[in-house]
Design an enzyme around this catalytic site. Sequence first.
Site, PDB file in Angstrom:
ATOM      1  N   GLU A 307       0.827  -1.211   0.000  1.00 52.56           N
ATOM      2  CA  GLU A 307       0.000   0.000   0.000  1.00 52.56           C
ATOM      3  C   GLU A 307       0.863   1.263   0.000  1.00 52.56           C
ATOM      4  OE1 GLU A 307      -2.730  -0.695   3.326  1.00 52.56           O
ATOM      5  OE2 GLU A 307      -4.067  -1.781   1.981  1.00 52.56           O
ATOM      6  N   ASP A 386      -8.337  -9.375   3.892  1.00 53.02           N
ATOM      7  CA  ASP A 386      -8.092  -8.239   4.778  1.00 53.02           C
ATOM      8  C   ASP A 386      -9.084  -8.155   5.926  1.00 53.02           C
ATOM      9  OD1 ASP A 386      -7.018  -5.960   5.769  1.00 53.02           O
ATOM     10  OD2 ASP A 386      -7.358  -4.715   4.009  1.00 53.02           O
ATOM     11  N   GLU A 414     -12.225  -2.433  12.360  1.00 53.48           N
ATOM     12  CA  GLU A 414     -12.308  -1.708  11.094  1.00 53.48           C
ATOM     13  C   GLU A 414     -13.439  -2.223  10.207  1.00 53.48           C
ATOM     14  OE1 GLU A 414      -8.726  -1.831   8.751  1.00 53.48           O
ATOM     15  OE2 GLU A 414      -9.633  -0.716   7.096  1.00 53.48           O
TER      16      GLU A 414
END
Length: 700
Positions: A307, A386, A414
């Site tokens: 990322e 993820d 998250e």
Amino acid sequence: MSVPTGQASADPGELTWHAAWLPPEAFRALGSRDVLVHGGGPLVDTVLDEVTRACARYGGRVWHSPPWDVDADLVLASRDDGPVANAAAEAARLRATPAVDGVGNGSLGDEGFLLARVNGVTVVLADAPAGLLYGLFHVVRLGAAAFDDDRPARRHQPALARRMLDHWDNVAVHPVSGQIERGYAGGSIFWRDGAARRDPARLRDYGRLLAACGVNAISVNNVNVHDTEARLLTDRLDDVAEIADVLRPYGVRVHLAVTFAAPVVLGGLPTADPLDDRVRAWWVAATQRVYQRIPDFGGYLVKADSEGRPGPFTYGRDHAEGANLLADALAPHGGVVRWRAFVYNHHQDWRDRSTDRARAAHDHFTPLDGRFRDNVILQVKFGPVDFQVREPVSPVIAAMPATRVAVELQVTQEYTGQQRHVCHLGPWWAEVLRFPPWGEGGATVADVVAGDAGGGLVAVANVGDDPFWTGHPLAQANLYAFGRLAWDPRLDPGAILDEWIELTWLPTTTGDPELVRRTLHEIMDDSWRTYERYTAPLGVGFMVRPGHHYGPDVDGYEYTAWGTYHFADRDGVGVDRTRATGTGFTGQYPKPWSDVYESLERCPDELLLFFHHVPYRHVLHSGRTVIQHIYDTHFAGVEEVAAMRRRWQALAGAVAPAAYERVAERLDEQFRSAVEWRDQVNTYFFRKSGVPDAHGRRIH
Ligand code: GCW
């Protein structure tokens, strides 16, 4: 030395956070006893301090010096502490004979302890101070039961040696990710606006909570290491050392996330090439300085070539070369490098059906098996994508026999409701840890990461400076469950939740402990599955709003560079990851799973859309079609949240008002959000498929 025990307080000079699972009341049973503590060193001082405070409060007495044969109710004795303490330990052992005999032979390790109760004496023996600390918290967990009937001696040793929390905390507030990346509990307990917070009372209380659930390592900054945070390694090292000093008495070792580009951004070198001698020398020197300042420093954590973070690819090197560079610098000091396997292409072209994010970690890392130094731990997210609410277990875990592998979980929510939703993750993690990558009856994920040879369990932390620590008071239970499962992955998640309830929602905080316990179980036990029901269906994942990842957006990522997750069209939905017609991801698993997942007939329902693209009228093992399953689960999920809310309302007046209000307010939001999820997902699939709900419910 004094131990803070956080309490919400109206007095502004007082501590302003809640005690989580260690309010003073949790020590009542122990604190009203006569206690003998043997041993020396900072961790034993911690034990002594805890016991002293508890006894001062509840009328017990404490001895930490001769005579050794006092008539104590509880003896906590270190066996390794020279002749005097050994004499004491021997006295304790003799008192507990015959219970301890046999079981007490052999080392208890660095963190283990032995617990027995014989002839009215509860005995905790350990070979190292940390064992005594964990033994103490075990006695606290048992409460009055620790002093009831005789108990045969039992050894308690952690299955996993490494039990770590990664804080994604930024020192300086980041323009996009804020003070904590993916943080849902206020500011950081370590940092504020570019500086160290220097709040040792709160940090110490945190260390205590961690020790009491079994966590023994922490990293104090975000894996996305920005400019300010990079300097923690060099000129801001004192800030890290101060944290280490506060957490050390609770057996928690501090680690740092570092940037692979450090030799360039901090050292002024023209390159960070892992094979360049200047780069090697820079890391050796920087690491020496770290250990001079923090002798028990744990090591480095690295997110490289991921990322947008710098990494060895820039220099045409691979990840073994990158990780070994840091490993060599750390090895003389006993440190480890935790190297994340979260490497994938986030510049994908959605038109290209061959790119599959799920494949990436295996494709990158398995060719490197055997090339990492011994002190490299490859840190692998539990699933191939993820931290979604449902994913298969990552195939990398089973594919690196010559590498020390750690599994990474996400305690911060998250993708599971961001601590606005109740989503109790213990059952999910227990399922992951017990998964047998080579088939039923074989070794489990927990076995792969266990012991000294394994890399252990790691989780992204969910704590901030919120008075309840975790924003949602019930999210504390996730942190607690993580620690306990890392200590013993075979523990029953329901029993762990019971422990947390008993330690946290004590009779003094409620008029009706049994009602509170029952209600919390009713709300929390199945809440992970409830969350799954009203969000992305059947393992497909990622139907969240891009960026902040809260709330539904079915096509949010569908045509982006980050990866494509459901491929829904008018005929069907799901990602074809088969070898026969898809991305071939199923081939990354050993048998039997490579065959099970490949097969439309054998693939478990809950993962169907992760592995297969199917027509909406495909019939699941449950007997329902995929489209009807989507409708039914989304209606049911919202009903379940409504029931959670009603159940909580029944606790009005039975729990502390601040906690009651906080949970009530979050449940309102969870209900609102669940309705939004239901309506967007159901409407989306109704419009795509044109298939009506078999029960004629309203779909917009
Ligand atoms: O899921 C993603 C998060 C990023 C995070 C990344 C990672 C720290 O959205 O915020 O970056 O995972 O695990 O590195």
